[in-house]
Enzyme design. Structure first.
Site, PDB file in Angstrom:
ATOM      1  N   ARG A 183       0.821  -1.222   0.000  1.00 34.62           N
ATOM      2  CA  ARG A 183       0.000   0.000   0.000  1.00 34.62           C
ATOM      3  C   ARG A 183       0.850   1.266   0.000  1.00 34.62           C
ATOM      4  O   ARG A 183       0.454   2.270  -0.586  1.00 34.62           O
ATOM      5  CB  ARG A 183      -0.911   0.007   1.231  1.00 34.62           C
ATOM      6  CG  ARG A 183      -2.022  -0.979   1.081  1.00 34.62           C
ATOM      7  CD  ARG A 183      -2.869  -0.994   2.314  1.00 34.62           C
ATOM      8  NE  ARG A 183      -4.083  -1.760   2.063  1.00 34.62           N
ATOM      9  CZ  ARG A 183      -4.906  -2.158   3.009  1.00 34.62           C
ATOM     10  NH1 ARG A 183      -4.659  -1.855   4.258  1.00 34.62           N
ATOM     11  NH2 ARG A 183      -5.975  -2.839   2.711  1.00 34.62           N
ATOM     12  N   LYS A 227     -18.369 -16.987   2.233  1.00 32.27           N
ATOM     13  CA  LYS A 227     -19.777 -16.717   2.544  1.00 32.27           C
ATOM     14  C   LYS A 227     -20.584 -16.139   1.398  1.00 32.27           C
ATOM     15  O   LYS A 227     -20.186 -15.165   0.771  1.00 32.27           O
ATOM     16  CB  LYS A 227     -19.839 -15.722   3.698  1.00 32.27           C
ATOM     17  CG  LYS A 227     -19.474 -16.327   5.024  1.00 32.27           C
ATOM     18  CD  LYS A 227     -19.694 -15.257   6.032  1.00 32.27           C
ATOM     19  CE  LYS A 227     -19.605 -15.723   7.453  1.00 32.27           C
ATOM     20  NZ  LYS A 227     -19.635 -14.542   8.317  1.00 32.27           N
ATOM     21  N   GLY A 256      -8.847  -8.907  -0.595  1.00 30.34           N
ATOM     22  CA  GLY A 256      -7.661  -9.370   0.119  1.00 30.34           C
ATOM     23  C   GLY A 256      -7.170 -10.758  -0.258  1.00 30.34           C
ATOM     24  O   GLY A 256      -6.001 -10.934  -0.614  1.00 30.34           O
ATOM     25  N   GLY A 306     -12.663  -3.924   0.637  1.00 28.05           N
ATOM     26  CA  GLY A 306     -14.044  -3.507   0.899  1.00 28.05           C
ATOM     27  C   GLY A 306     -14.522  -2.468  -0.104  1.00 28.05           C
ATOM     28  O   GLY A 306     -15.659  -2.506  -0.576  1.00 28.05           O
TER      29      GLY A 306
END
Ligand code: AMP
Length: 398
Positions: free
Chosen positions: A35, A200, A356, A379
């Site tokens: 990053r 999920k 990620g 996100g």
């Protein structure tokens, strides 16, 4: 030329919101500086123009104000290494007299790193006064933090109100992120395949729903595939299943059919008798897994099935692993998808990898340089592809 590239920063103090939320070990050493490295071109351009730079970021989730563990001072030495030759100063608080004086005294070519924004609860609250205090520090506001673009925080969105239109802009990283995401979402060449994996269904419902409007093919892998198998009456043994999402899975499958979007579920699975790298393994059709066994990766036939779809694609979006790739025994499916995405890219497809786990997988398996774009925002990227407006982007574009 983009707004950022054509702007001359000579004599200007650029206040840049960066995402320096990097992992640190017990000795406060940075274990992955991706990053930080991603924003170096933005910083360099400003310094080369004869401007100075004020960097602001959050680090971790400090709950109780200033804490040693979350101090950005730990990043100074590493930043000096990456930006050889530049003077890097550190302000012990991101607002207040000292930070203001240091910002004022900053000379062209110098960098001032501010202490963790989240040491003030006002940052996450999106507090206007706090945003105004930050805004005072710079002449131009640059947002280069795609990783936090989905948050309406003081430094990511609210602050933009305190700068005129010609003095607020995206940095190079943010420009690239937005351009790549736009290319996939609005300018995609067909066939457009979205590969969605991970544990999920609940986390991925909105993205699948939105992609049903854009994609021609959706590959569903990972633990979430079994809820879809069960929704179609399959026997999934002890595989991961979200019982309360079976109806949703049915609805998504029906919508896909109505829209002519092809949903690809793994035809077979690598199954295990326990959730462990030393489990016994076997293969089975994904809709016929014996009780006592669980699907922990896609099978060999599914690898070929997905490979064919990916090779026929002109646009590829990948978010989420195909199996429990953290365990060596169950990483083959994710690796094979990574390989197919790289191969298809080489043949001319545009591929965007984000989230990620898929990013770690692509790095781990050595395909990082072989895809078109790797997003730095997990996100934020997910919300972008869910069709949501990201406050950090809207604040600059409005
Ligand atoms: P997510 O955060 O939802 O993208 O999920 C990533 C996680 O899903 C990784 O930690 C994987 O180990 C896990 N995962 C992928 N496939 C499976 C599976 N078949 N069963 C259980 N967990 C899985």
């Amino acid at each position: 030329m983009s707004k950022f590239s054509s702007y001359n920063f000579k004599g200007q103090r650029a206040l840049i919101r960066v995402d320096f939320n990097v992992p640190l070990n017990d000795k406060f050493e940075i274990t992955d500086d991706t990053r930080i490295k991603a924003t170096i071109p933005t910083i360099r351009k400003i310094l080369n123009d004869g401007g100075s730079v004020i960097l602001m970021s959050h680090l971790g989730r400090p709950k109780d104000g200033p804490t040693e563990k979350y101090s950005l001072k730990h990043l100074v030495v590493h930043l000096r290494k990456l930006l050889q030759g530049a003077t890097i100063l550190f302000a012990k608080d991101c607002i207040g007299e000292e930070a203001e004086q240091m910002a004022k005294d900053l000379q062209p070519g110098e960098i001032l790193l501010l202490e963790n924004l989240r040491f003030h609860k006002e940052e996450e609250q999106g507090n206007k006064d706090f945003a105004q205090k930050l805004a005072k520090l710079g002449d131009v506001y640059v947002n280069d933090a795609f990783g936090t673009a989905h948050r309406a925080h003081a430094s990511t969105a609210i602050i933009a109100d305190f700068f005129p239109a010609d003095k607020k802009m995206f940095g190079l990283l943010m420009e690239n992120e937005v351009a790549s995401a736009e290319k996939v979402l609005h300018g995609s060449q067909k066939p457009f395949t979205a590969i969605i994996g991970g544990a999920k269904v609940s986390d991925k419902i909105l993205i699948i729903e939105n992609l049903l409007e854009k994609a021609t093919d959706i590959i569903i892998g990972g633990g979430m595939a079994y809820t879809f198998e069960k929704a179609q009456g399959g026997n999934i043994g002890n595989s991961l299943c979200e019982e309360d999402k079976i109806e949703t899975a049915k609805e998504l499958l029906a919508k896909a059919e109505a829209k002519g979007v092809c949903i690809h579920l793994p035809s077979d699975s690598l199954i295990a008798n326990k959730f462990s790298n030393d489990a016994e393994t076997s293969t089975a059709p994904s809709n016929n897994i014996p009780n006592g066994w669980m699907g922990l990766d896609i099978g060999e036939n599914a690898c070929e099935q997905f490979h064919n779809v990916i090779m026929h694609s002109k646009t590829i979006l990948w978010n989420g692993p195909m199996g429990v790739f953290e365990m060596e025994k169950f990483q083959h499916g994710t690796k094979s998808v990574a390989e197919a995405v790289a191969e298809s890219t080489q043949k001319g497809a545009f591929s965007l990898v984000g989230g990620g786990d898929s990013v770690s997988a692509i790095n781990q398996f050595g395909f990082a340089g072989k895809v078109s774009y790797i997003s730095t925002g997990g996100g934020a990227m997910l919300e972008y592809f869910e069709g949501k407006t990201l406050p950090g982007i809207a604040a600059i574009q409005s």
